[in-house]
Write a protein that holds these residues in place. Structure first.
Motif, PDB file in Angstrom:
ATOM      1  N   LEU A 114      13.036 -47.952 -61.490  1.00 23.16           N
ATOM      2  CA  LEU A 114      13.166 -49.256 -60.857  1.00 23.16           C
ATOM      3  C   LEU A 114      12.788 -50.334 -61.939  1.00 23.16           C
ATOM      4  O   LEU A 114      11.760 -50.274 -62.718  1.00 23.16           O
ATOM      5  N   LEU A 115      13.763 -51.379 -62.261  1.00 26.15           N
ATOM      6  CA  LEU A 115      13.535 -52.508 -62.965  1.00 26.15           C
ATOM      7  C   LEU A 115      13.246 -53.781 -62.057  1.00 26.15           C
ATOM      8  O   LEU A 115      13.920 -54.035 -61.077  1.00 26.15           O
ATOM      9  N   ALA A 116      12.322 -54.756 -62.719  1.00 31.14           N
ATOM     10  CA  ALA A 116      12.037 -56.132 -62.115  1.00 31.14           C
ATOM     11  C   ALA A 116      12.560 -56.849 -63.345  1.00 31.14           C
ATOM     12  O   ALA A 116      11.480 -57.061 -64.221  1.00 31.14           O
TER      13      ALA A 116
ATOM     14  N   GLN B 232       5.536 -60.823 -55.064  1.00 33.61           N
ATOM     15  CA  GLN B 232       6.442 -59.584 -54.640  1.00 33.61           C
ATOM     16  C   GLN B 232       6.584 -58.686 -55.620  1.00 33.61           C
ATOM     17  O   GLN B 232       6.613 -57.546 -55.273  1.00 33.61           O
ATOM     18  N   ARG B 233       6.849 -59.041 -57.001  1.00 32.73           N
ATOM     19  CA  ARG B 233       6.725 -57.943 -57.936  1.00 32.73           C
ATOM     20  C   ARG B 233       5.483 -57.256 -57.925  1.00 32.73           C
ATOM     21  O   ARG B 233       5.543 -56.268 -58.357  1.00 32.73           O
TER      22      ARG B 233
ATOM     23  N   MET C 199      22.454 -63.965 -57.198  1.00 36.64           N
ATOM     24  CA  MET C 199      21.467 -62.902 -57.425  1.00 36.64           C
ATOM     25  C   MET C 199      20.182 -63.516 -56.722  1.00 36.64           C
ATOM     26  O   MET C 199      19.881 -64.514 -56.800  1.00 36.64           O
ATOM     27  N   ASP C 200      19.652 -62.487 -56.082  1.00 34.55           N
ATOM     28  CA  ASP C 200      18.405 -62.610 -55.358  1.00 34.55           C
ATOM     29  C   ASP C 200      17.209 -62.213 -56.285  1.00 34.55           C
ATOM     30  O   ASP C 200      17.302 -61.272 -56.893  1.00 34.55           O
TER      31      ASP C 200
ATOM     32  N   GLU D  73      14.662 -60.126 -60.727  1.00 36.61           N
ATOM     33  CA  GLU D  73      15.609 -59.486 -59.958  1.00 36.61           C
ATOM     34  C   GLU D  73      15.468 -57.924 -60.070  1.00 36.61           C
ATOM     35  O   GLU D  73      15.036 -57.191 -60.947  1.00 36.61           O
ATOM     36  N   ILE D  74      15.541 -57.350 -59.086  1.00 39.56           N
ATOM     37  CA  ILE D  74      15.523 -56.006 -58.773  1.00 39.56           C
ATOM     38  C   ILE D  74      16.781 -55.346 -59.181  1.00 39.56           C
ATOM     39  O   ILE D  74      17.746 -55.427 -58.784  1.00 39.56           O
ATOM     40  N   VAL D  75      16.619 -54.304 -60.109  1.00 39.74           N
ATOM     41  CA  VAL D  75      17.691 -53.669 -60.548  1.00 39.74           C
ATOM     42  C   VAL D  75      17.323 -52.030 -60.546  1.00 39.74           C
ATOM     43  O   VAL D  75      16.385 -51.632 -61.313  1.00 39.74           O
ATOM     44  N   GLU D  76      18.320 -51.427 -59.957  1.00 42.36           N
ATOM     45  CA  GLU D  76      18.091 -49.886 -59.757  1.00 42.36           C
ATOM     46  C   GLU D  76      19.517 -49.122 -60.309  1.00 42.36           C
ATOM     47  O   GLU D  76      19.458 -47.967 -60.278  1.00 42.36           O
ATOM     48  N   ASP D  77      20.228 -49.777 -61.126  1.00 43.23           N
ATOM     49  CA  ASP D  77      21.569 -49.312 -61.482  1.00 43.23           C
ATOM     50  C   ASP D  77      21.070 -48.274 -62.664  1.00 43.23           C
ATOM     51  O   ASP D  77      20.307 -48.571 -63.522  1.00 43.23           O
ATOM     52  N   THR D  78      21.443 -47.034 -62.499  1.00 44.36           N
ATOM     53  CA  THR D  78      21.103 -45.923 -63.329  1.00 44.36           C
ATOM     54  C   THR D  78      21.309 -45.993 -64.935  1.00 44.36           C
ATOM     55  O   THR D  78      20.433 -45.960 -65.847  1.00 44.36           O
ATOM     56  N   GLU D  79      22.341 -46.585 -65.252  1.00 45.66           N
ATOM     57  CA  GLU D  79      22.717 -46.901 -66.546  1.00 45.66           C
ATOM     58  C   GLU D  79      21.896 -48.319 -67.300  1.00 45.66           C
ATOM     59  O   GLU D  79      21.438 -47.844 -68.212  1.00 45.66           O
TER      60      GLU D  79
END
Length: 174
Positions: free
Chosen positions: A128-130, A8-9, A1-2, A144-150
């Motif tokens: 968008l989630l951080a 950056q956040r 996981m990056d 961690e950047i998460v863009e998964d719609t669910e």
């Protein structure tokens, strides 16, 4: 996981259009930026809040542009020393334009489950989630950047539920 750094956040605050929301679930955090002021507070020494200047400038700019920044802090009562310190500083966040609410852990609905493996997260514009990651001592490792719609949709649902239950800072009396 990056993972991205806290700096950056913070750059994500330049990109969102309407609403940034932070869910805080820990009773203790560790951050190099906070280490010295927290140690001063524990010794009863005054703080000049110089360490908060970058965040203050960012929040004043963002909220001054009409965008909202909100937080729900889920906390154990009685508070840890860290949360007691954090609460003593919250008026500064509010002065910057943030809207902060508190939710005592014992008031959480029994069936609530936290997305993102129970980690803290920032949600930007419901898209968008951080997701924060921490070591065993609560020190920030990165986000961690998460863009998964669910996952994002589940965070929106949890945010809306908790925001409605949480107590505005001015009304919170632990």
């Amino acid at each position: 996981m990056d993972l991205i750094t806290s700096a950056q956040r913070d750059e994500l605050f330049n990109e969102f259009e309407h609403d940034a929301f932070h869910l805080e679930l820990r009773d203790d955090y560790g951050s190099p930026v906070e280490d010295t002021p927290y140690a001063r507070w524990k010794r009863g020494e005054p703080d000049d809040y110089a360490w908060l200047v970058p965040w203050t400038a960012l929040m004043k700019r963002v909220t001054g542009e009409g965008r909202t920044v909100r937080r729900v802090r889920v906390v154990t009562e009685p508070h840890s020393r860290y949360v007691t310190w954090e609460r003593s500083l919250t008026h500064l966040n509010i002065d910057m334009g943030e809207d902060i609410r508190w939710l005592p852990r014992h008031l959480l609905p029994k069936d609530v489950t936290f997305p993102a493996r129970g980690n803290d997260w920032w949600l930007y514009d419901d898209r968008l989630l951080a997701v924060g990651h921490f070591d065993a001592e609560g020190r920030v490792l990165g986000s961690e950047i998460v863009e998964d719609t669910e996952t994002v949709a589940e965070c929106v649902r949890v945010r809306d539920l908790l925001w409605g239950l949480a107590i505005p800072h001015a009304e919170y009396k632990p």
